[in-house]
Design an enzyme around this catalytic site. Structure first.
Site, PDB file in Angstrom:
ATOM      1  N   LYS A   1     -21.255  -0.450   6.280  1.00 20.73           N
ATOM      2  CA  LYS A   1     -21.768   0.309   5.132  1.00 20.73           C
ATOM      3  C   LYS A   1     -23.081   1.009   5.434  1.00 20.73           C
ATOM      4  O   LYS A   1     -23.363   2.064   4.875  1.00 20.73           O
ATOM      5  CB  LYS A   1     -21.942  -0.609   3.913  1.00 20.73           C
ATOM      6  CG  LYS A   1     -20.620  -1.025   3.298  1.00 20.73           C
ATOM      7  CD  LYS A   1     -20.793  -1.485   1.863  1.00 20.73           C
ATOM      8  CE  LYS A   1     -19.441  -1.739   1.217  1.00 20.73           C
ATOM      9  NZ  LYS A   1     -19.548  -2.263  -0.140  1.00 20.73           N
TER      10      LYS A   1
ATOM     11  N   LYS B   1      -9.360   6.323  -4.901  1.00 19.01           N
ATOM     12  CA  LYS B   1      -9.973   7.040  -6.012  1.00 19.01           C
ATOM     13  C   LYS B   1     -10.879   8.149  -5.526  1.00 19.01           C
ATOM     14  O   LYS B   1     -11.222   9.044  -6.267  1.00 19.01           O
ATOM     15  CB  LYS B   1     -10.721   6.069  -6.932  1.00 19.01           C
ATOM     16  CG  LYS B   1     -11.890   5.353  -6.286  1.00 19.01           C
ATOM     17  CD  LYS B   1     -12.649   4.548  -7.331  1.00 19.01           C
ATOM     18  CE  LYS B   1     -11.952   3.247  -7.667  1.00 19.01           C
ATOM     19  NZ  LYS B   1     -12.348   2.133  -6.768  1.00 19.01           N
TER      20      LYS B   1
ATOM     21  N   LYS C   1      -4.285   5.856   2.613  1.00 16.40           N
ATOM     22  CA  LYS C   1      -4.293   4.958   1.467  1.00 16.40           C
ATOM     23  C   LYS C   1      -4.507   5.741   0.171  1.00 16.40           C
ATOM     24  O   LYS C   1      -5.307   6.662   0.130  1.00 16.40           O
ATOM     25  CB  LYS C   1      -5.439   3.972   1.670  1.00 16.40           C
ATOM     26  CG  LYS C   1      -5.518   2.849   0.695  1.00 16.40           C
ATOM     27  CD  LYS C   1      -6.751   2.005   0.971  1.00 16.40           C
ATOM     28  CE  LYS C   1      -8.009   2.609   0.362  1.00 16.40           C
ATOM     29  NZ  LYS C   1      -8.041   2.584  -1.096  1.00 16.40           N
TER      30      LYS C   1
END
Ligand code: ATP
Ligand code: MG
Length: 332
Positions: A114, A200, A197
């Site tokens: 991250k 969103k 995948k």
């Protein structure tokens, strides 16, 4: 048995989030014996470890809560709450910062992913996130924590922290939680690209079915979904080089709660002109009650807030003794 699990509040939830994540919670709730407990929380304190627009975050928290209830989490049975409403998470998180070692956190692969190349610019919160996660579960003496691949390492860390805290203080205060590896959760791929995948953050609306799409929208997206001109084969192995076909069969299987083989047995020899309308009907009927409940809560945020407050009250009552014991064990 006590299961504790959190989810980050985001909006724009899609079929992949439902079949791959939220439905597992509903199943755990439904399988929980009467003397056990499920605690599910919206991880709003974790959300602020990266930048969020406060207005968007506030809206997403409600949207996520509404979605979870709409998908079948029953706030009268499961304890559903916002993390921020139970300050004991933060307090225990701080106490455990005294136990966790910098070297342990340095090994966490999620932080490396991250923070990427900008490690120095990442927030301290993002680095310490797994310690708050340990507090999230240890606070309730969780016996089991559902973990995906990406969270296994963090649960191991929670166990290490619990073990060291117990040793350092000469107590057996914390229960060591065991992982529950959810049964191979459905992995739903994009309707536009069977190798990506469903997500969103995909810029294409047509790539995903959201939980607020109405019947016509769902049917339209499935009609336009990428597929191919062949008929469906008898076995999954024969779908190996047909990612879009495999995905649509997989979605049908997940929605119908069948295996892909069972779906192929039914549709072998049929083309997408037959399969797509069947899939659309199944998707529409499965998602209809979810959408209706979701719209109900969107129209009545006060009711939603009342349910979340009730969950927080129950969670605080369970958290209080462990937090008090942790302070006492440290001499505070
Ligand atoms: P983003 O693109 O922002 O990462 P996302 O669509 O991947 O968003 P997340 O919020 O990252 O959604 O994931 C929420 C939960 O839904 C996680 O448990 C994740 O594993 C699950 N999930 C997300 N996408 C899928 C998918 N396509 N199939 C199955 N499960 C999914
Ligand atoms: Mg994701």
């Amino acid at each position: 048995m006590r299961i504790v699990s959190g989810i980050q509040p985001t909006g724009n939830l899609h079929l992949g989030n439902y079949l791959g994540a939220i439905r597992n919670w509903v199943r755990m709730q439904d399988a929980m014996p009467a003397d056990g407990e499920c605690l599910f929380f919206l991880a709003d304190l974790h959300a602020i470890t990266v930048h969020n627009d406060p207005v968007v975050l506030a809206a997403n928290i409600r949207e996520m809560a509404a979605t979870i209830i709409a998908c079948g989490i029953d706030p009268a049975r499961a304890i559903l709450f916002r993390q921020r409403h139970v300050p004991a998470h933060v307090e225990l998180g701080w106490l455990l910062n005294g136990t966790a070692r910098v070297g342990w956190l340095n090994r966490m692969t999620q932080f490396k992913e991250k923070s990427g190349k900008n490690r120095e610019g990442a927030s301290v919160g993002l680095f310490g996130y797994p310690v708050l996660q340990a507090a999230d579960v240890l606070l309730y003496q969780a016996t089991h924590v559902p973990v995906g691949e990406d969270q296994k390492q963090h649960l191991e860390l929670a166990r290490d922290i619990a073990t060291k805290f117990n040793q350092d203080t000469g107590t057996d205060l914390f229960t060591l939680p065991d992982p529950i590896i959810p049964p191979a959760a459905a992995r739903i791929m994009s309707l536009r690209d069977g190798t990506a995948k469903m997500s969103k953050s995909d810029p294409s609306e047509a790539s995903r079915i959201t939980l607020v799409d109405d019947a016509d929208t769902i049917a339209g997206k499935i009609r336009k979904a990428k597929s191919d001109a062949d008929t469906l084969p008898a076995t999954i192995a024969e779908l190996a080089n047909r990612p879009e076909a495999r995905n649509l069969v997989g979605i049908y299987a997940a929605l119908a709660d069948q295996t892909a083989s069972e779906v192929l047995t039914r549709f072998e020899g049929k083309g997408f002109g037959t399969f797509k309308p069947a899939l659309a009907e199944l998707a529409v009927e499965t998602l209809r009650p979810i959408r209706e409940r979701l719209n109900h809560f969107r129209a009545d945020p006060a009711e939603l807030d009342r349910l979340l407050d009730h969950g927080a009250t129950r969670a605080r009552a369970l958290a209080t003794p462990t937090l008090a014991a942790a302070y006492a064990a440290l001499g505070l």
